[in-house]
Design a protein around this motif. Structure first.
Motif, mmCIF file in Angstrom:
data_model
loop_
_atom_site.group_PDB
_atom_site.id
_atom_site.type_symbol
_atom_site.label_atom_id
_atom_site.label_comp_id
_atom_site.label_asym_id
_atom_site.label_seq_id
_atom_site.Cartn_x
_atom_site.Cartn_y
_atom_site.Cartn_z
ATOM 1 N N MET A 40 79.237 91.277 31.742
ATOM 2 C CA MET A 40 79.066 91.058 33.180
ATOM 3 C C MET A 40 79.941 89.914 33.701
ATOM 4 O O MET A 40 79.752 89.449 34.799
ATOM 5 N N GLY A 41 80.888 89.463 32.920
ATOM 6 C CA GLY A 41 81.746 88.362 33.350
ATOM 7 C C GLY A 41 81.134 87.015 33.040
ATOM 8 O O GLY A 41 81.689 86.238 32.275
ATOM 9 N N ASP A 42 79.987 86.719 33.640
ATOM 10 C CA ASP A 42 79.335 85.434 33.395
ATOM 11 C C ASP A 42 78.208 85.548 32.376
ATOM 12 O O ASP A 42 77.460 84.609 32.155
ATOM 13 N N GLY A 43 78.076 86.701 31.744
ATOM 14 C CA GLY A 43 77.039 86.907 30.744
ATOM 15 C C GLY A 43 77.092 88.312 30.194
ATOM 16 O O GLY A 43 78.029 89.068 30.464
ATOM 17 N N VAL A 44 76.092 88.658 29.427
ATOM 18 C CA VAL A 44 76.012 89.973 28.802
ATOM 19 C C VAL A 44 74.677 90.593 29.197
ATOM 20 O O VAL A 44 73.643 89.924 29.185
ATOM 21 N N LEU A 45 74.718 91.883 29.547
ATOM 22 C CA LEU A 45 73.518 92.601 29.938
ATOM 23 C C LEU A 45 73.154 93.587 28.841
ATOM 24 O O LEU A 45 74.009 94.339 28.372
ATOM 25 N N LEU A 46 71.899 93.578 28.413
ATOM 26 C CA LEU A 46 71.395 94.525 27.415
ATOM 27 C C LEU A 46 70.453 95.494 28.107
ATOM 28 O O LEU A 46 69.568 95.077 28.843
ATOM 29 N N LYS A 47 70.665 96.795 27.865
ATOM 30 C CA LYS A 47 69.790 97.827 28.430
ATOM 31 C C LYS A 47 69.443 98.813 27.338
ATOM 32 O O LYS A 47 70.323 99.229 26.583
ATOM 33 N N PRO A 48 68.167 99.210 27.238
ATOM 34 C CA PRO A 48 67.815 100.195 26.218
ATOM 35 C C PRO A 48 68.444 101.541 26.555
ATOM 36 O O PRO A 48 68.505 101.944 27.712
ATOM 37 N N LEU A 49 68.918 102.222 25.522
ATOM 38 C CA LEU A 49 69.471 103.560 25.696
ATOM 39 C C LEU A 49 68.327 104.568 25.713
ATOM 40 O O LEU A 49 67.292 104.345 25.087
ATOM 41 N N PRO A 50 68.491 105.676 26.423
ATOM 42 C CA PRO A 50 67.443 106.694 26.411
ATOM 43 C C PRO A 50 67.217 107.219 24.997
ATOM 44 O O PRO A 50 68.152 107.291 24.201
ATOM 45 N N VAL A 51 65.964 107.559 24.704
ATOM 46 C CA VAL A 51 65.625 108.083 23.387
ATOM 47 C C VAL A 51 66.313 109.426 23.162
ATOM 48 O O VAL A 51 66.802 109.721 22.087
ATOM 49 N N ILE A 52 66.374 110.239 24.217
ATOM 50 C CA ILE A 52 67.050 111.529 24.138
ATOM 51 C C ILE A 52 68.329 111.423 24.952
ATOM 52 O O ILE A 52 68.292 111.100 26.137
#
Length: 91
Positions: A40-52
């Motif tokens: 994100m430029g000033d940091g890192v974004l973590l998002k869970p991926l869909p199970v399917i």
């Protein structure tokens, strides 16, 4: 979150990061949860991926074998009408 409450972690020699337990629990991220990582430029974004994984019709079209003979449009329409009549016969 105030400066005193800020959680920290360290990057290992292998590039691994351990997320604090309170974060994992609040997000319900169990062991094996796959995360998308976005810079994100000033940091890192973590998002869970869909199970399917999402798919498109083209990805799965024709995947199931059909053992019946092909039906004509007239046969399909007749089948639809017969089912509609059966379902509405009780009304």
């Amino acid at each position: 979150m105030s400066e005193a409450q800020r959680l920290t972690t360290t990057v290992s020699a292998k590039g691994q990061v351990v997320l604090p337990k309170v974060i994992r629990q609040s997000r319900r991220w169990e062991a094996g949860t796959r995360l998308a990582v976005e810079d994100m430029g000033d940091g890192v974004l973590l998002k869970p991926l869909p199970v399917i994984a999402s798919t498109r019709p083209a990805d799965v079209f024709g995947i199931l074998a059909c053992t019946d003979k092909s039906r004509t449009l007239a046969e399909m329409e007749a089948g639809i009408m017969a089912e509609a009549r059966r379902r509405h016969a009780g009304d």
